[in-house]
Enzyme design. Structure first.
Site, PDB file in Angstrom:
ATOM      1  N   CYS A 148      16.159  -2.083 -23.704  1.00  0.00           N
ATOM      2  CA  CYS A 148      17.403  -1.474 -23.258  1.00  0.00           C
ATOM      3  C   CYS A 148      17.116  -0.052 -22.799  1.00  0.00           C
ATOM      4  O   CYS A 148      16.450   0.704 -23.489  1.00  0.00           O
ATOM      5  CB  CYS A 148      18.449  -1.494 -24.345  1.00  0.00           C
ATOM      6  SG  CYS A 148      18.025  -0.465 -25.718  1.00  0.00           S
TER       7      CYS A 148
ATOM      8  N   HIS B 161      17.305  -9.628 -14.958  1.00  0.00           N
ATOM      9  CA  HIS B 161      18.381  -9.076 -14.142  1.00  0.00           C
ATOM     10  C   HIS B 161      18.466  -9.818 -12.813  1.00  0.00           C
ATOM     11  O   HIS B 161      17.440 -10.140 -12.220  1.00  0.00           O
ATOM     12  CB  HIS B 161      18.135  -7.594 -13.858  1.00  0.00           C
ATOM     13  CG  HIS B 161      18.186  -6.744 -15.076  1.00  0.00           C
ATOM     14  ND1 HIS B 161      19.341  -6.159 -15.533  1.00  0.00           N
ATOM     15  CD2 HIS B 161      17.227  -6.415 -15.973  1.00  0.00           C
ATOM     16  CE1 HIS B 161      19.081  -5.491 -16.645  1.00  0.00           C
ATOM     17  NE2 HIS B 161      17.800  -5.640 -16.938  1.00  0.00           N
TER      18      HIS B 161
ATOM     19  N   GLU C 182      26.776  -7.582 -18.587  1.00  0.00           N
ATOM     20  CA  GLU C 182      25.561  -7.683 -19.380  1.00  0.00           C
ATOM     21  C   GLU C 182      25.482  -8.979 -20.176  1.00  0.00           C
ATOM     22  O   GLU C 182      26.479  -9.435 -20.745  1.00  0.00           O
ATOM     23  CB  GLU C 182      25.482  -6.519 -20.369  1.00  0.00           C
ATOM     24  CG  GLU C 182      25.054  -5.206 -19.743  1.00  0.00           C
ATOM     25  CD  GLU C 182      24.542  -4.242 -20.789  1.00  0.00           C
ATOM     26  OE1 GLU C 182      24.882  -3.045 -20.698  1.00  0.00           O
ATOM     27  OE2 GLU C 182      23.831  -4.680 -21.722  1.00  0.00           O
TER      28      GLU C 182
ATOM     29  N   CYS D  16      24.205   0.216 -17.559  1.00  0.00           N
ATOM     30  CA  CYS D  16      23.040  -0.517 -18.049  1.00  0.00           C
ATOM     31  C   CYS D  16      21.792   0.125 -17.440  1.00  0.00           C
ATOM     32  O   CYS D  16      21.633   0.149 -16.223  1.00  0.00           O
ATOM     33  CB  CYS D  16      23.124  -1.992 -17.669  1.00  0.00           C
ATOM     34  SG  CYS D  16      21.731  -2.969 -18.273  1.00  0.00           S
TER      35      CYS D  16
ATOM     36  N   GLY E 240      19.356  -2.300 -15.986  1.00  0.00           N
ATOM     37  CA  GLY E 240      20.021  -2.796 -14.784  1.00  0.00           C
ATOM     38  C   GLY E 240      19.902  -1.820 -13.632  1.00  0.00           C
ATOM     39  O   GLY E 240      19.704  -2.212 -12.479  1.00  0.00           O
TER      40      GLY E 240
END
Ligand code: ZDP
Length: 278
Positions: free
Chosen positions: A71, A163, A212, A221, A224
């Protein structure tokens, strides 16, 4: 149990330090504490652990209890916590994640921490490694994806987590809340996917909204935004340095040509701290 609550561009996390003592069930803990009515409220739980491969180890659990490999907004919060609590005196250190060992660097101006820049490593582009079906070891760039009877064009990137980047004409108007789950659960993604809906403003600026995996709509994100930066270059839409405007703030993404590494720079803010029953 002591916790601290952090946010990076409005993407918010409950951070717990488990270097001394691990929890029995992180998934159940995440489901409970992330609930915005019956819990603390957050998009996920970040866990600090010792590591034999790096200075520290980070695990992340989504609101639905699922564990993610990596993350972006979280690792900036994780890094600032460790630096500001004196767990390390180094401004640059290593963190073991599900995406490998990554390197955050604390950014200071006039002695004040103003943000964190993270070497996010190399993007993974081979279809089977993301994973997305139907490409083998080829890339999925501007490839057709059928969702709810309509064909979209996707560019797929893994930053350790999957993604699919969808370029749209108008990000504000795109029905992310209605369609997001259908992208997440498309059979083309064996481990599901995070989906970014991106409107290009110019070669250095994009507007991104996100649905998400395991957390639904969030205000930002980080992985992302990195995937969006890479997809913009692969599809010829943006330069290798791009500012990504999210619902909750701005991230700066640079995909370095020489090292093939992606660098993400952005804020990390402590919100509050407290105690909660396990
Ligand atoms: O891959 C996933 O399941 C994500 N939902 C993990 C969380 C990603 C995050 N929002 C980020 O900033 O990359 C924390």
């Amino acid at each position: 149990m002591h916790f601290t609550k952090w946010q990076g561009c409005g993407n918010d996390f409950i951070l717990i330090d488990c270097r001394e003592r691990e929890l029995e069930d992180y998934a159940a803990f995440a489901q409970k504490v992330c609930d915005r009515h019956y819990g603390i409220g957050g998009d996920g739980v970040l866990v600090i652990l010792p590591s034999t491969q790096a200075d520290f180890r980070m695990r992340i659990f989504n609101t639905d209890g699922s564990e993610a490999e990596m993350c972006g907004n979280g690792i900036r919060c994780f890094a600032r916590y460790l630096y500001e609590t004196g767990a390390t005196e180094k401004e640059e250190f290593t963190v073991q994640t599900g995406a490998g060992v990554l390197v955050p660097r604390i950014i200071k101006e006039n002695g004040e921490v103003t943000g964190v820049r993270v070497d996010m490593g190399e993007p993974v582009l081979e279809g089977d490694k993301i994973p997305v079906t139907g490409f083998g070891m080829d890339r999925a760039v501007n490839a057709p994806l059928e969702v709810e009877g309509k064909t979209y064009r996707m560019t797929c990137v893994s930053m350790g987590n999957p993604h699919s980047v969808i370029f749209v004409d108008d990000a504000e108007a795109f029905p992310v809340e209605q369609l997001g789950t259908h992208f997440e659960h498309s059979p083309r993604f064996p481990r599901k996917t995070n989906t970014e809906f991106v409107e290009v403003k110019d070669r250095g600026h994009v507007r991104m909204r996100v649905w998400e995996r395991g957390a639904a709509v969030t205000l930002a994100c980080g992985t992302g935004a990195c995937a969006t930066g890479v997809a913009g270059v692969l599809t010829g839409r943006t330069d290798r340095e791009v500012d990504v405007q999210l619902d909750g703030g701005m991230l700066h993404i640079a995909w370095d040509e020489a090292t093939n590494h992606v660098f993400m720079t952005g804020p990390a803010e402590l919100v509050f701290s407290g105690e909660i029953e396990e």
